[in-house]
Design an enzyme around this catalytic site. Structure first.
Site, PDB file in Angstrom:
ATOM      1  N   LYS A 112      15.625  37.447  19.055  1.00  0.00           N
ATOM      2  CA  LYS A 112      15.318  38.514  20.004  1.00  0.00           C
ATOM      3  C   LYS A 112      16.125  39.770  19.707  1.00  0.00           C
ATOM      4  O   LYS A 112      15.623  40.880  19.852  1.00  0.00           O
ATOM      5  CB  LYS A 112      15.571  38.047  21.453  1.00  0.00           C
ATOM      6  CG  LYS A 112      14.528  37.039  21.933  1.00  0.00           C
ATOM      7  CD  LYS A 112      14.591  36.814  23.439  1.00  0.00           C
ATOM      8  CE  LYS A 112      13.415  35.967  23.924  1.00  0.00           C
ATOM      9  NZ  LYS A 112      13.494  35.647  25.354  1.00  0.00           N
ATOM     10  N   LYS A 195       2.216  29.936  19.226  1.00  0.00           N
ATOM     11  CA  LYS A 195       2.089  29.517  20.619  1.00  0.00           C
ATOM     12  C   LYS A 195       1.602  30.673  21.500  1.00  0.00           C
ATOM     13  O   LYS A 195       1.874  31.834  21.216  1.00  0.00           O
ATOM     14  CB  LYS A 195       3.408  28.944  21.131  1.00  0.00           C
ATOM     15  CG  LYS A 195       4.441  29.977  21.546  1.00  0.00           C
ATOM     16  CD  LYS A 195       5.492  29.343  22.452  1.00  0.00           C
ATOM     17  CE  LYS A 195       6.199  30.448  23.224  1.00  0.00           C
ATOM     18  NZ  LYS A 195       6.372  30.187  24.646  1.00  0.00           N
ATOM     19  N   LYS A 198       3.788  35.018  26.713  1.00  0.00           N
ATOM     20  CA  LYS A 198       3.710  36.240  27.515  1.00  0.00           C
ATOM     21  C   LYS A 198       4.025  37.454  26.677  1.00  0.00           C
ATOM     22  O   LYS A 198       3.381  38.485  26.775  1.00  0.00           O
ATOM     23  CB  LYS A 198       4.739  36.170  28.652  1.00  0.00           C
ATOM     24  CG  LYS A 198       4.390  35.234  29.768  1.00  0.00           C
ATOM     25  CD  LYS A 198       5.479  35.330  30.860  1.00  0.00           C
ATOM     26  CE  LYS A 198       6.072  33.975  31.166  1.00  0.00           C
ATOM     27  NZ  LYS A 198       7.446  33.990  31.598  1.00  0.00           N
TER      28      LYS A 198
HETATM   29  P1  ATP Z   1       8.124  34.685  26.710  1.00  0.00           P
HETATM   30  O1  ATP Z   1       7.103  34.946  25.630  1.00  0.00           O
HETATM   31  O2  ATP Z   1       8.538  35.913  27.471  1.00  0.00           O
HETATM   32  O3  ATP Z   1       9.294  33.845  26.243  1.00  0.00           O
HETATM   33  P2  ATP Z   1       6.775  32.344  27.630  1.00  0.00           P
HETATM   34  O4  ATP Z   1       5.302  32.460  27.626  1.00  0.00           O
HETATM   35  O5  ATP Z   1       7.422  31.627  26.485  1.00  0.00           O
HETATM   36  O6  ATP Z   1       7.353  33.804  27.809  1.00  0.00           O
HETATM   37  P3  ATP Z   1       8.709  31.228  29.523  1.00  0.00           P
HETATM   38  O7  ATP Z   1       8.939  31.801  30.878  1.00  0.00           O
HETATM   39  O8  ATP Z   1       9.692  31.501  28.428  1.00  0.00           O
HETATM   40  O9  ATP Z   1       7.219  31.669  29.018  1.00  0.00           O
HETATM   41  O10 ATP Z   1       8.521  29.661  29.638  1.00  0.00           O
HETATM   42  C1  ATP Z   1       8.257  28.980  30.838  1.00  0.00           C
HETATM   43  C2  ATP Z   1       7.862  27.548  30.501  1.00  0.00           C
HETATM   44  O11 ATP Z   1       6.577  27.505  29.873  1.00  0.00           O
HETATM   45  C3  ATP Z   1       8.829  26.871  29.528  1.00  0.00           C
HETATM   46  O12 ATP Z   1       9.066  25.550  29.975  1.00  0.00           O
HETATM   47  C4  ATP Z   1       8.072  26.839  28.220  1.00  0.00           C
HETATM   48  O13 ATP Z   1       8.456  25.734  27.404  1.00  0.00           O
HETATM   49  C5  ATP Z   1       6.621  26.740  28.670  1.00  0.00           C
HETATM   50  N1  ATP Z   1       5.675  27.331  27.699  1.00  0.00           N
HETATM   51  C6  ATP Z   1       5.640  28.630  27.335  1.00  0.00           C
HETATM   52  N2  ATP Z   1       4.635  28.846  26.452  1.00  0.00           N
HETATM   53  C7  ATP Z   1       4.011  27.649  26.248  1.00  0.00           C
HETATM   54  C8  ATP Z   1       2.883  27.217  25.455  1.00  0.00           C
HETATM   55  N3  ATP Z   1       2.202  28.059  24.682  1.00  0.00           N
HETATM   56  N4  ATP Z   1       2.513  25.915  25.503  1.00  0.00           N
HETATM   57  C9  ATP Z   1       3.209  25.039  26.273  1.00  0.00           C
HETATM   58  N5  ATP Z   1       4.270  25.380  27.042  1.00  0.00           N
HETATM   59  C10 ATP Z   1       4.683  26.663  27.049  1.00  0.00           C
HETATM   60 MG    MG Z   2       9.648  31.656  26.184  1.00  0.00          MG
END
Ligand code: ATP
Ligand code: MG
Length: 332
Positions: A112, A195, A198
């Site tokens: 990051k 993956k 967000k």
């Molecule tokens: P960012 O991209 O900002 O890191 P994120 O989409 O990874 O956001 P987080 O808030 O970091 O979301 O994660 C919240 C939960 O969702 C965590 O437990 C993470 O493991 C799960 N998660 C995030 N993306 C995925 C995905 N594509 N498939 C399965 N689980 C996910």
């Molecule tokens: Mg994340």
């Protein structure tokens, strides 16, 4: 019942399908098997730069979505991190037993901060995993559900707990990773080898739970699929269609094999059309329930006040023990 703690960052308006199928869905079922603590980690959400109005909105949106998705404040402890001051307080103490080099080895920080550049990288981003350790250790959690990306941070948490206990006397439960079987990893619809995320997914690659259902249906229909026409589950050679099958199976509680039988001899278009319908029916009630929670801010505040009180009943005891053991004089 083992105690479990998990959190989600209020960094977007809507959760995406990966957040639900990979995390929150399991949180809901762990309410029956665990003493579950779930928090919206707003302290973590300011490590990368943020807008105050958006943060406040997103925190409430996150709580409303968690409730709409099935978290029940009577069966779990649901709270906002900043409502419980012990997180920041224990975070400081733990930062004083963390090595600078040790913290510098965290891969997520390296990734990051490399993207943000040195001048835009905050010290808070650097110490983020230490605050995360405090989040977990305050509740004496036995288990923490972790995806691949969080493994190193949990390792640090375990090291810090052991180090503190050795130096200052038994204070913290050393948590273990909780691997949930059948946890879906959802990939980006336009780039099915990365993956769904967000922050990294393009608008067409991500299905947001609160997005217009018709738009989400379109995104499913225009998802990248693979060469060939046969519907097969093969993550390596058919990552696109495999991702759609994973989503379909998870949303309908069917086995992938059952889907393969259903779609035997049929084309990608049929599968996408049906999945789009399943998705629309899935998100509609979630959106309605989320809206209902948002429309009643007094009720939401009350839920959060009760959650914070339940959380503090545990965290204050742990912090007092940590302060005592580290040598602080208790206030008279
Ligand atoms: P960012 O991209 O900002 O890191 P994120 O989409 O990874 O956001 P987080 O808030 O970091 O979301 O994660 C919240 C939960 O969702 C965590 O437990 C993470 O493991 C799960 N998660 C995030 N993306 C995925 C995905 N594509 N498939 C399965 N689980 C996910
Ligand atoms: Mg994340």
């Amino acid at each position: 019942r083992p105690r479990v703690l998990s959190g989600i960052q209020p960094t977007a308006d809507s959760f995406h399908l990966g957040n639900y199928l990979g995390a929150v869905r399991n949180w809901v079922s762990m309410q029956d098997t665990h003493d579950a603590f779930y928090c919206v980690v707003d302290l973590h959400a300011i490590t990368m730069g943020h807008d105050p109005v958006a943060l406040r909105n997103r925190t409430r949106l996150s709580v409303a979505q968690l409730l709409a998705l099935g978290l029940d404040p009577d069966r779990c402890t649901l709270f906002v991190q900043s409502h419980v001051p012990e997180h920041a307080q224990l975070g400081w103490v733990l930062s004083c037993i963390t090595g600078f080099g040790e913290a510098g080895r965290m891969v997520q920080f390296k990734d990051k901060s490399a993207k943000a550049g040195q001048d835009s990288t905050s010290v808070g981003l650097f110490t983020y995993p230490i605050l995360q350790a405090a989040d977990i250790l305050l509740y004496q959690a036995d288990q923490v559900p972790v995806g691949e990306d969080q493994r190193q941070h949990l390792e640090l948490t375990r090291d810090l707990a052991q180090r503190f206990n050795t130096r200052f006397g038994q204070t913290f439960t050393v948590p273990s990773a909780y691997i949930v079987k059948d946890t879906a990893k959802i990939t980006d619809l336009q780039d099915p080898t990365s993956k769904m995320s967000k922050s990294a997914s393009s608008p067409n690659g991500i299905i947001e739970l609160l997005d217009d259902p018709a738009r989400s249906a379109k995104k499913i229909k225009s998802a990248v699929t693979d060469t060939g026409r046969e519907i097969l589950y093969d993550e390596e050679n058919k990552p696109g269609i495999s991702n759609l099958l994973t989503i379909y199976a998870a949303l309908t509680n069917r086995a992938i094999d059952e889907l393969l039988e259903m779609y035997d001899g049929r084309g990608y278009g049929d599968l996408k059309k049906d999945l789009a319908e399943v998705l629309v029916e899935f998100v509609k009630p979630i959106q309605e329930r989320t809206r209902a929670y948002l429309d009643d801010p007094a009720q939401l505040d009350k839920i959060l006040a009760i959650g914070a009180e339940k959380a503090r009943a545990v965290s204050a005891v742990t912090l007092a023990a940590a302060y005592q053991n580290v040598g602080f004089v208790s206030p008279a």
